[in-house]
Design an enzyme around this catalytic site. Structure first.
Site, short mmCIF file in Angstrom:
data_model
loop_
_atom_site.label_atom_id
_atom_site.label_comp_id
_atom_site.label_asym_id
_atom_site.label_seq_id
_atom_site.Cartn_x
_atom_site.Cartn_y
_atom_site.Cartn_z
N ASN A 299 1.99 -42.72 -1.60
CA ASN A 299 3.29 -42.44 -1.28
C ASN A 299 3.30 -40.62 -1.23
OD1 ASN A 299 5.86 -41.72 -0.39
ND2 ASN A 299 6.69 -42.77 -2.03
N LYS B 66 5.51 -38.78 0.10
CA LYS B 66 6.65 -38.46 -0.20
C LYS B 66 6.76 -37.03 0.46
CE LYS B 66 7.39 -39.99 -4.36
NZ LYS B 66 7.87 -40.51 -5.70
N HIS C 108 12.48 -47.54 -1.23
CA HIS C 108 11.97 -46.39 -2.16
C HIS C 108 13.65 -46.13 -3.11
CE1 HIS C 108 10.43 -43.17 -4.50
NE2 HIS C 108 9.33 -43.98 -5.01
N GLU D 158 13.99 -42.73 -4.02
CA GLU D 158 14.33 -41.96 -3.65
C GLU D 158 15.59 -42.40 -2.54
OE1 GLU D 158 10.77 -40.37 -4.12
OE2 GLU D 158 10.90 -40.40 -6.34
N GLU E 225 9.10 -50.44 -9.04
CA GLU E 225 9.15 -48.81 -9.89
C GLU E 225 10.07 -48.62 -10.45
OE1 GLU E 225 6.23 -46.56 -6.34
OE2 GLU E 225 8.17 -46.57 -5.93
N GLY F 167 8.01 -39.77 -11.66
CA GLY F 167 7.15 -38.71 -11.53
C GLY F 167 7.38 -37.93 -12.96
N SER G 117 3.91 -42.82 -12.50
CA SER G 117 3.42 -41.99 -12.77
C SER G 117 1.86 -43.17 -12.79
CB SER G 117 3.91 -41.20 -14.43
OG SER G 117 4.71 -40.72 -14.36
P1 13P Z 1 4.98 -41.16 -9.23
O1 13P Z 1 2.93 -41.30 -9.30
O2 13P Z 1 4.53 -39.25 -9.08
O3 13P Z 1 5.36 -41.03 -10.73
O4 13P Z 1 5.25 -41.28 -8.04
C1 13P Z 1 5.81 -42.99 -7.72
C2 13P Z 1 6.20 -43.44 -7.33
O5 13P Z 1 7.64 -43.19 -6.74
C3 13P Z 1 5.29 -43.81 -5.31
O6 13P Z 1 6.13 -44.64 -4.31
#
Ligand code: 13P
Length: 252
Positions: free
Chosen positions: A9, A11, A95, A97, A167, A173, A213
C-alpha cells in the site's frame, strides 16, 4: 491450502516516473510459482501505467479507495467502474487512515465492498483497533463488529473471496509490530466470525493479512502463524528490493 498474498500500500507516495521505475524493477523478478500473489496498491494517477507495465507478469495492481456509486455528481471521486475499466484487480477498502481522515464508516465500507464485487474487483477490507481499544480489552468486540458490518449481506461465495487485512492502528507506521501470536489471535477470531457468518469451508478460504510495520526482518515469523495468510505493507513496500523480499517470504 490458502495462497499467500503480499500487497503493498503505497499510500500518498511517489510520482509517476518512480512508480513506473518500480514496476520495471520488480516485474521480471517476482516468483514464478503461484503460491504467492503480489499486488501493489497505488495512487490513482499511476494505475493505467502500472497495469500496462504489469501485463504478462505476476504483479497485480490495486487501488487504495473508490466511491461506491458507478457514476454521478461526486466531485473528486473515482468509481468502481473506472477501476474495472482500467484493468485494476484489487481495491483497499476502509483503511484506518480513510476511516480517521475521511470519515469512512463500517456502513460505507459495506457499500464499497458490494460495489467492488459488482465490478469484479477483489476488496482488501481493513479492520483494526486503536491503542485505547486494545488497552480497554475491546479489540475482539471491535474487530468482530467491523467484520460483521463490513461484510453484511454478501453471498458466501463473495465472502470467500474477500481479503481481510488486520491492521492494529497503533502498529501502522510506528515501527511497533503486534507480536506474531497476538496478531494471529485476532486473525483467528476474524476467521471464526466468518465461519459463524457462513460456514467452515468459506472461512477456510478467506485470506487474512496482517499489516502494521511489516518488513523483511519480521515477515517470516508473521507468515508462519496458522491464520496469517499474507501482509498489507506500507513503508517497506515502496522500495523494489524490499517489496521483492517480502513477496519472496510468501513462497517459503
Ligand atoms: P506500515 O507498513 O508503513 O506500517 O503501514 C501499514 C499500512 O497501513 C498498510 O496499509
Amino acid at each position: 491450502m490458502r495462497n499467500k498474498v503480499i500487497a503493498g500500500n503505497w499510500k500518498m507516495n511517489k510520482v509517476l516516473s518512480e512508480a513506473d521505475q518500480f514496476a520495471v524493477s520488480v516485474t521480471g523478478k517476482l516468483p514464478k510459482d503461484d503460491s504467492v500473489e503480489a499486488i501493489v496498491c497505488a495512487p490513482f494517477p499511476f494505475l493505467p501505467s502500472l497495469v500496462e507495465k504489469a501485463k504478462g507478469s505476476n504483479l497485480k495492481v490495486g487501488a487504495q479507495n473508490m466511491h461506491f456509486e458507478d457514476s454521478g455528481a461526486f466531485t473528486g471521486e473515482v468509481s468502481p467502474a473506472m477501476l474495472q475499466d482500467l484493468g485494476v484487480t484489487h481495491v483497499v477498502i476502509g483503511h484506518s487512515e480513510r476511516r480517521e481522515h475521511f470519515a469512512e464508516t463500517d456502513e460505507s465500507v459495506n457499500k464499497k465492498v458490494h460495489a467492488a464485487f459488482n465490478h469484479d474487483l477483489i476488496p482488501i477490507v481493513c479492520v483494526g483497533e486503536t491503542l485505547e481499544q486494545r488497552e480497554a480489552n475491546e479489540t475482539m468486540s471491535h474487530i468482530e463488529s467491523q467484520v460483521r458490518t463490513g461484510l453484511r449481506h454478501l453471498s458466501d461465495e463473495q465472502i470467500g473471496s474477500v481479503i481481510i487485512a488486520y491492521e492494529p492502528i497503533w502498529a501502522i507506521g510506528t515501527g511497533k509490530t503486534a507480536s506474531s501470536s497476538d496478531a494471529d489471535q485476532v486473525c483467528s477470531l476474524i476467521r471464526s466470525v466468518i465461519k459463524d457468518m457462513t460456514s467452515e469451508n468459506v472461512a477456510e478460504q478467506v485470506v487474512i493479512q496482517y499489516g502494521g510495520s511489516v518488513k523483511a526482518t519480521n515477515i517470516d515469523e508473521l507468515l508462519d502463524q496458522p491464520d496469517i495468510d499474507g501482509a498489507l505493507v506500507g513503508g517497506a513496500s515502496l522500495d523494489p528490493e524490499s517489496f521483492l523480499q517480502l513477496v519472496e517470504a510468501g513462497t517459503k
